[in-house]
Each structure stands twice: as structure tokens, then as C-alpha cells.
Design a protein around this motif. Sequence first.
Motif, PDB file in Angstrom:
ATOM      1  N   ASP A  77       4.082  56.740  51.022  1.00  0.00           N
ATOM      2  CA  ASP A  77       5.451  56.895  51.501  1.00  0.00           C
ATOM      3  C   ASP A  77       6.018  58.274  51.209  1.00  0.00           C
ATOM      4  N   GLY A  78       5.275  59.163  50.595  1.00  0.00           N
ATOM      5  CA  GLY A  78       5.742  60.521  50.385  1.00  0.00           C
ATOM      6  C   GLY A  78       5.674  61.323  51.674  1.00  0.00           C
ATOM      7  N   ILE A  79       6.393  62.434  51.707  1.00  0.00           N
ATOM      8  CA  ILE A  79       6.465  63.202  52.951  1.00  0.00           C
ATOM      9  C   ILE A  79       5.107  63.779  53.336  1.00  0.00           C
ATOM     10  N   PHE A  80       4.325  64.237  52.345  1.00  0.00           N
ATOM     11  CA  PHE A  80       3.025  64.808  52.666  1.00  0.00           C
ATOM     12  C   PHE A  80       2.031  63.720  53.039  1.00  0.00           C
ATOM     13  N   SER A  81       2.088  62.586  52.325  1.00  0.00           N
ATOM     14  CA  SER A  81       1.198  61.478  52.668  1.00  0.00           C
ATOM     15  C   SER A  81       1.551  60.903  54.036  1.00  0.00           C
ATOM     16  N   LEU A  82       2.835  60.727  54.282  1.00  0.00           N
ATOM     17  CA  LEU A  82       3.260  60.220  55.587  1.00  0.00           C
ATOM     18  C   LEU A  82       2.893  61.202  56.695  1.00  0.00           C
ATOM     19  N   GLY A  83       3.075  62.487  56.421  1.00  0.00           N
ATOM     20  CA  GLY A  83       2.736  63.487  57.437  1.00  0.00           C
ATOM     21  C   GLY A  83       1.268  63.459  57.809  1.00  0.00           C
ATOM     22  N   LYS A  84       0.373  63.328  56.805  1.00  0.00           N
ATOM     23  CA  LYS A  84      -1.060  63.278  57.103  1.00  0.00           C
ATOM     24  C   LYS A  84      -1.419  61.994  57.835  1.00  0.00           C
ATOM     25  N   THR A  85      -0.755  60.898  57.501  1.00  0.00           N
ATOM     26  CA  THR A  85      -1.023  59.642  58.212  1.00  0.00           C
ATOM     27  C   THR A  85      -0.610  59.746  59.672  1.00  0.00           C
ATOM     28  N   VAL A  86       0.577  60.306  59.903  1.00  0.00           N
ATOM     29  CA  VAL A  86       1.049  60.507  61.278  1.00  0.00           C
ATOM     30  C   VAL A  86       0.115  61.460  62.020  1.00  0.00           C
ATOM     31  N   TYR A  87      -0.333  62.483  61.335  1.00  0.00           N
ATOM     32  CA  TYR A  87      -1.194  63.497  61.941  1.00  0.00           C
ATOM     33  C   TYR A  87      -2.511  62.892  62.417  1.00  0.00           C
ATOM     34  N   ILE A  88      -3.152  62.111  61.548  1.00  0.00           N
ATOM     35  CA  ILE A  88      -4.428  61.497  61.908  1.00  0.00           C
ATOM     36  C   ILE A  88      -4.224  60.421  62.974  1.00  0.00           C
ATOM     37  N   SER A  89      -3.117  59.690  62.899  1.00  0.00           N
ATOM     38  CA  SER A  89      -2.824  58.690  63.934  1.00  0.00           C
ATOM     39  C   SER A  89      -2.674  59.347  65.295  1.00  0.00           C
ATOM     40  N   LEU A  90      -1.965  60.466  65.341  1.00  0.00           N
ATOM     41  CA  LEU A  90      -1.769  61.173  66.604  1.00  0.00           C
ATOM     42  C   LEU A  90      -3.087  61.703  67.155  1.00  0.00           C
ATOM     43  N   LEU A  91      -3.933  62.269  66.298  1.00  0.00           N
ATOM     44  CA  LEU A  91      -5.225  62.767  66.756  1.00  0.00           C
ATOM     45  C   LEU A  91      -6.092  61.656  67.322  1.00  0.00           C
TER      46      LEU A  91
END
Length: 546
Positions: free
Chosen positions: A395-409
Motif C-alpha cells: 500500500d505504499g506509494i512506491f509499492s503501489l506504483g510498481k504494481t500499477v506499472y506491471i499491471s499496465l505492461l
Amino acid sequence: NKIITQDFWEMWDQRYQQAAASMDERDIKLEQCAKEIETELNLLGITAIEDKLQVGVPETVEMLTDAGIKVFMITGDKQETAISIAISCSLVQDFDNLMICNESTEEGAKKVIVDFLHDCDQSKYYTQKCLEAGRKELVIDGPTLHVVLGTEVERSFAELANKCASIVVCRASPSQKAAIIRVMKDHQIFSHDERYAKNEEIPKLSKLWYKTLWKVWDGRILAIGDGANDVAMLQSADVGIGILGKEGRQAVNNSDYAIGQFRFLQKLLFVHGQLSYYRLAHLIKYSFYKNISFALVFFYFQFYCGFSGQAIIDSMSATIYNVVLTSLPVLLLASLDKPAEISTLLKHPQIYNTSRALSSWNFWKAALVKSTLTSALSFFVPYFSAGGNGQLGTDGIFSLGKTVYISLLGIIGIEILLLAKSWTKIFVAAVMLSYILAYLFLPVYEAILKAIPWPMAQYSGIPKVLFSSPSFWLQIAVTYLIAFGVRFIDRAAKLHLFPDDCDILTEVDHRRELAQRREKHLRRRKTKDTTASTGTERTDADSVKA
């Protein structure tokens, strides 16, 4: 030859020299002298230059006609020769009903063209679904064009040519060839305006507007020639094609494309032309799709960070998104993908120019609707399902960002796989490699940050936390399942309910290929069974002998 006496020659030569030096009616006197000596000649022999069509010209013209392309034959030959060539190359199919326009005055040309227009309108017949026109073929010569071009009659001529199935222009000069291109181009651009049909002047602002829309709406004019007298025509057309032949290189040097023979136009248009349009259309749409999807992720996050401008994805990840992770698949898509087999494209010229891959609805559907859904799915599913696990959790911003990033890819990888109509090993491998590189990038990027004094301590340990978190893998799986399900249903509905011509032909080719494989397998199996039975019989015979 002709044997004449010395006295006759001296008397004729004296009259000829007087006629040549005469200042009054010189041409008439020279013609009379020529008639005196050019009579009662003895035929010694005949020489001629064979001017035959190239191989494949009739088939190419027929394919162009089947594709819905209006074919003009503009030549400098006399009318009888031009009509004979048009019949030989299957351009003129109804010789008895040719509309021939040979007039020397503007009034006479206008009357004939108006009568031909009325004839074209009368020849239409109604069917249940559409209005079709009977085949009309026009022949017009250069002197008639001389009194038509540059006058108000040229608009009627353009309308008549647009209604005819084929047009033969004979005795045309190089300037008239270019003028015909200009007249037909103006007709396509401005025929939407009522003032054009009424021969009224169109304002400059309206002309600019129609020219802008014409780049999107109407077709293009292609000119093909092989001589220096075709240069003006090639330069006036939207696309000029020069044929490299015995008449020099002037046409080739002033053209956009060069071919060796006329029949090569088949592959240039129906293969390379269709593939170029199809691949460029998908390249443009997919590039807009993946970049808008990436940008909207930042937009959605602003509603949850108080519009502070905080980026949910770091700058390094944003940099390699286009440069490394998503560049190779789209380049291979624009280089290898094809709507149907090449043999199918040549066998069915009717599908030429029927694709609307870059129409307004298809473009904005890919650019906005699909991008909005993709970015929303890749952002909101991880955001609302993030949970704590260990020191940082997901739920941290960096963890959430990487999750969103990989989901988008992953979602855009699924999209490009479903978008492609022909999968190759290198294409599928490139898509999978681009996705796997995203997982390799996370620990590599962390190691680089630790190796150099970079002020991003918050990023430390995030790859280990994400890869060891069941929540992360569940979020990724949910987003991929939803994205694949929605896109699969959309694709299946389109193929089964609203298939286009290429989809149907691709299905036919696929079934034919499966039938050939099945037949080949049965033939191989039958051969193997025959060989096995023969071996058994030989074994039994050897046993009996023993």
C-alpha cells in the motif's frame, strides 16, 4: 519504288523548287508536287515495329477494375489505335456501346457531354438494397479536350468521367494529361458543394476546408507512365509510378515509385499497399493507446494525492516504458503482421481499400475508450486491493506504483497479442520478453541505486516485498483476467457478429490449412500402416519357410 525518266525528273524538280520558294499557298503547291510523283509506286517490302502489350497487362487492369479503381487510359495515339489497345487490355468491354466524343467547338462538346450524362443517369437500375449503374465507357480525343479544359464544360466532363467505368483519352498532349489529373482531383474535392455543380465560384475559405476534409474522406489519384511525355502527369498526381523501359528514365526520375513492368502494379497496390496501410494504422492506434493509458494512470492518482503533482511511477520506470519495454512488440507488429495471406490479397482484389482501420470511430475507440478502461483497470484494482505485509506492504506509494506499472505492461501486452492477426515466434517471444524484463528491471534498478549515492532510500527492499506478497500476485492476476476477458469478448463478438472481408478470408485460409494438415497426417498414417502390414507379411512368410 518508281522508275522515271530524266526529262520528267527535271521538269518535276523545277516545279518543286518553285513551290518550295513560293510565298503564297506554299503547303498546297508542295502537296500537289508530291502527289505527282508519289503515284504508281511499286511495293518492295514492308517493315514495322511490333508494339504489343507487356505480359500481365489485361490481368492487372481487370484486377484494378475489380478493386473498384477507376482506370483512365491517356495516350497520344490516334483513336483507332487507342480503342484497339483498350480492348486488348480488357479496359473496354462493350465496344458497340462506346460513348465517343469528337467535337471541335465548346458548344458541340457541351451538348454531347450533357447527352452522355443523361444517358448514364437513364442506365441506372434499382435493386432492393442499393442503386447500381450500368457499365458505361467513354472515349474522348485531344481536340475535344482542348475546347473543354479551362471552361465551364470541364466540370461536366469530370462528372461524366466519374460515372463511367473506364475512360480512354487519345491524341492527348502532356499538358492535357496533367490537366485531366487536376480536373478529376478538383471534382473529388469540391463535388460535395452545390456551387460546384452549378458552376459557381467557391470561396477560398471553403476550398481550404474541402481540401482539408479531402485528405480524410476521398481517395487518391495514381498515375503511371513510362516516357518523358508522362512527367507532368506523374508530378500532378498524388502518387506517381514510373515504368523503367526503353523510353528512357525521365518517368522513373520524376516518380514516387519505380517498377520494371506494368504487372508489378498488382503486388505494389494489393500487397504492399494494403500491408502498409494495415500496419501503419495499427502502429498509430496502438502507440496512442499505450501512451494515453500510461498518462491516465498519473491523472487518476491525482484525485488521491490532493492534486499535489506527486507521480505514482518514478522517472526511470517512465523512461524505459517506451524506450525498452513496449518498443519492440509494436515495431514487430508494424513489420510482420498482415490481415491475410499474400496469395489471398492477390486472389481477392475486391477487399482492396475496404479497411477503415483509421476511421474516426476506430481511432478514438482505441485512443480514448480502450485507453481509459485499461488505465482504470490497472490503477483502481491495485489501489483498492492494496494491503499491508511486512515493513512496507503493497500500500505504499512506491509499492503501489510498481504494481500499477506491471499491471499496465501486462494489459497492453495482452492487447497487442489480441490485436495481431498473425502470430510469429519472434513476435510472441518479443512480447513475452518485454513483459519479463519488467520483473528483472525492479531488482536491477534497486541494485543500481544502492551502488551509487542516489537519494531514494524509500525504494530499498520494494522488489523483495512485492515478489513475496501474495496480494501482489493476486492483484496482477485479477487485472489480467478482467482485461483478457473483456478484450476476448469484444474480439469474439466482432469476429462472429460483424466480421469484415479479411476476417472471413483468414478463416477460410485457416480451415483450408487445417484440412491440408489433416489430409497430410492421414496420408502419412496410411503409409505407415501399409509399411507395417508389409513387414508383418514378410515375417510370416519367413516363418513358414523356416
